[in-house]
Design a protein around this motif. Structure first.
Motif, mmCIF file in Angstrom:
data_model
loop_
_atom_site.group_PDB
_atom_site.id
_atom_site.type_symbol
_atom_site.label_atom_id
_atom_site.label_comp_id
_atom_site.label_asym_id
_atom_site.label_seq_id
_atom_site.Cartn_x
_atom_site.Cartn_y
_atom_site.Cartn_z
ATOM 1 N N UNK A 426 0.834 -1.196 0.000
ATOM 2 C CA UNK A 426 0.000 0.000 0.000
ATOM 3 C C UNK A 426 0.873 1.251 0.000
ATOM 4 N N UNK A 427 1.903 1.281 0.848
ATOM 5 C CA UNK A 427 2.876 2.366 0.880
ATOM 6 C C UNK A 427 4.264 1.752 0.924
ATOM 7 N N UNK A 428 5.318 2.569 0.774
ATOM 8 C CA UNK A 428 6.681 2.036 0.739
ATOM 9 C C UNK A 428 7.101 1.549 2.123
ATOM 10 N N UNK A 450 0.597 -3.524 7.447
ATOM 11 C CA UNK A 450 1.655 -4.049 8.315
ATOM 12 C C UNK A 450 2.667 -2.948 8.648
ATOM 13 N N UNK A 451 3.109 -2.919 9.904
ATOM 14 C CA UNK A 451 4.068 -1.912 10.342
ATOM 15 C C UNK A 451 5.434 -2.477 10.670
ATOM 16 N N UNK A 452 5.664 -3.758 10.423
ATOM 17 C CA UNK A 452 6.954 -4.379 10.726
ATOM 18 C C UNK A 452 7.205 -5.529 9.765
ATOM 19 N N UNK A 453 8.434 -6.021 9.753
ATOM 20 C CA UNK A 453 8.752 -7.201 8.957
ATOM 21 C C UNK A 453 8.543 -8.440 9.812
ATOM 22 N N UNK A 468 2.671 -3.452 3.642
ATOM 23 C CA UNK A 468 1.848 -4.420 2.915
ATOM 24 C C UNK A 468 0.518 -4.660 3.619
ATOM 25 N N UNK A 469 -0.464 -5.022 2.805
ATOM 26 C CA UNK A 469 -1.810 -5.331 3.288
ATOM 27 C C UNK A 469 -1.806 -6.693 3.968
ATOM 28 N N UNK A 470 -2.344 -6.763 5.167
ATOM 29 C CA UNK A 470 -2.397 -8.019 5.913
ATOM 30 C C UNK A 470 -3.728 -8.715 5.640
ATOM 31 N N UNK A 471 -3.671 -9.766 4.846
ATOM 32 C CA UNK A 471 -4.878 -10.529 4.528
ATOM 33 C C UNK A 471 -5.062 -11.663 5.526
ATOM 34 N N UNK A 502 -1.258 3.001 12.587
ATOM 35 C CA UNK A 502 -2.349 3.512 13.428
ATOM 36 C C UNK A 502 -3.442 4.160 12.591
ATOM 37 N N UNK A 503 -3.055 4.867 11.524
ATOM 38 C CA UNK A 503 -4.033 5.508 10.649
ATOM 39 C C UNK A 503 -3.809 5.042 9.215
ATOM 40 N N UNK A 504 -4.422 3.930 8.834
ATOM 41 C CA UNK A 504 -4.199 3.384 7.496
ATOM 42 C C UNK A 504 -4.729 4.326 6.413
#
Length: 504
Positions: A426-428, A450-453, A468-471, A502-504
């Motif tokens: 979604x973002x870099x 997702x905010x982490x690897x 990335x989008x968490x499905x 926190x704010x997608x």
């Protein structure tokens, strides 16, 4: 019949090759260290043990190791700006890999990958990169601010693994992103697959893009004709190689090799000096010098014999009930344009076992340490340190594994969609890394960013990366790996939570 007389040019080439081979018999840094440890210098420099007053270290590792743990001195050169024996050793390493320049690395190939991306890309530059890269490449994107254009590797659903990337896939991405600065590749993948590297390099260069190669598992490739082509042989611009993984050097000893047609040594050295320690380990650098000499002077003979034994072993494994192993015959011309036969990828799910369970059994019951496990497979690396005796231990252990479990349980099957699906950014990664984040229970992270690897280690390929989008499929895969005892590495110490934006 008269004999053809060699031309002056041919004689000159032959003489040059003989001279180069004679040079490769030497190990300038190692030889300097040998002289250094026998000097009677009284040390008022670092390291603090002064090469004498540490009986605990001496007892654990030996007096010579203690004396070789040196600081930069005139006779030993300095890694940050080599002009003496380190420079000579790096020149020999470059020759060994068919490169124009080489750099010793003591921070592992993890940093080598980051140096490459920093040297090639500025913030917001696009880089075309496979999604199955090591976490070091993702971290490099966060640090550098380069924008990834992810491409999908090919999937081997039978073995449940990811292979290389098709030339057509890279070509399409280059055509769609003509402003990209570089293409990043893995050669070989962790499971031994090789993409069509020469074709990709040629097409990237024709479109003014650099080619960077993670060759962590390919340090041995140039030293036997049966191995796939190496990055330098294919004309790539930069390659990070782990001589400690398959070349015989000490752990953490790696190198960066390069061609200078499209990138300067100074540019790469500047990127290295951003991160490389100024207290480089001479033990690690000396091991690089020794490993290079052995690969060049003995590698062909060693791998001649080792490959014969590996092929025989794989034929035996494929005859064992419930087991199958990837061989050179698995080349499909798509995601597998070549195959590194030293990777022994054994599929065990027909025994009713997961790769994770087989990994545990091999260690506990047979005292055999695999390299890694995946859902359907367990993988073993054969390298310059192996011989007929170690391969026999592995063969016998797998035969007994087959005897114990074949026909006793139903074959193991599970959906691999969460692991092998195409993920959506979604973002870099950099934007996500610096965004405000909160930790939430895994069950509440569906459809969040997702905010982490989140990585399965080894080999360190992220299941999800920042941005990335968490499905539901990804989170199901996370739960599956946890249940199987896989080592999942993330930022959160609590494995029941995950960081999301926190704010997608």
């Amino acid at each position: 019949m008269s004999k053809r007389v060699a031309t002056q040019q041919e004689l000159h080439v032959a003489a040059t090759e003989l001279s180069a081979m004679a040079e490769q018999q030497t190990a300038p840094l190692f030889e300097a260290m040998e002289r250094y440890v026998h000097t009677d210098m009284v040390h008022f420099d670092v390291p603090g043990h002064k090469k004498r007053n540490s009986p605990e270290i001496m007892e654990a590792f030996g007096e010579k190791v203690l004396r070789m743990d040196a600081n930069s001195t005139p006779e030993l050169d300095m890694l940050g700006k080599p002009t003496g024996v380190i420079a000579q050793a790096e020149k020999l390493l470059a020759q060994a890999y068919g490169a124009d320049e080489a750099f010793f690395l003591v921070n592992g190939t993890t940093c080598g990958v980051q140096y490459m991306i920093f040297a090639a890309c500025q913030p917001k530059d696009k880089i075309i990169i496979p999604r199955n890269v090591h976490k070091s490449a993702i971290n490099a994107l966060i640090l550098s601010g380069a924008h990834p254009v992810f491409v999908a590797p090919e999937i081997d659903e039978t073995y449940g693994i990811l292979n290389g990337v098709r030339f057509e896939t890279i070509k399409k991405s280059i055509d769609r992103n003509p402003d990209a600065k570089a293409v990043f590749l893995i050669n070989p993948t962790y499971f031994g697959a090789v993409s069509d590297l020469p074709a990709i390099v040629a097409y990237a260069h024709a479109h003014n893009m650099l080619v960077l190669v993670d060759e962590a598992h390919g340090a041995h490739l140039p030293f036997h004709p049966a191995f796939p082509i190496s990055a330098m042989q294919a004309g790539a611009d930069l390659s990070a190689i782990s001589l400690h993984k398959t070349g015989g050097a000490l752990t953490q000893s790696s190198a960066l090799v390069m061609h200078t047609a499209y990138l300067t040594r100074d540019r790469v050295h500047a990127a290295i000096n951003l991160f490389e320690t100024t207290s480089a380990s001479y033990l690690l650098m000396t091991s690089l010098d020794i490993a290079r000499r052995k690969l060049v002077t003995q590698g062909r003979a060693i791998f001649d014999e080792l490959l014969k034994q590996v092929r025989t072993m794989k034929a035996e494994i494929n005859a064992m009930p419930g087991l199958s192993v990837l061989t050179a015959d698995c080349v499909d011309g798509a995601g597998v344009c070549g195959y590194d036969e030293t990777k022994v990828v054994v599929r065990v799910n027909e025994l009713g076992l997961t790769g994770f369970k087989a990994y545990e059994i091999m260690r506990k019951d047979y005292h055999v340490q695999p390299e890694l496990s995946e859902t359907y497979v367990v993988m073993f690396i054969v390298s310059i340190g192996d011989d007929a005796s170690t391969l026999r231990v592995l063969t016998d252990a797998l035969r007994d594994l087959s005897r114990r479990f074949y026909g006793k349980k139903e074959p193991f099957r599970v959906s691999m969609s969460g692991v092998l699906q195409k993920l959506h950014g979604v973002i870099t990664p950099r934007e996500a890394f610096y965004a405000e984040k909160i930790a939430v229970p895994i069950s509440e992270a569906v459809d969040e960013i997702c905010g982490e690897s989140i990585m399965i280690y080894p080999p360190g390929i992220p299941l999800a990366i920042p941005g990335e989008w968490l499905t539901q499929e990804i989170l199901d895969a996370y739960a599956f790996y946890r249940a199987q005892g896989g080592l999942l590495v993330g930022d959160e110490s609590n494995a029941d939570t995950i960081k999301i934006l926190e704010q997608p």
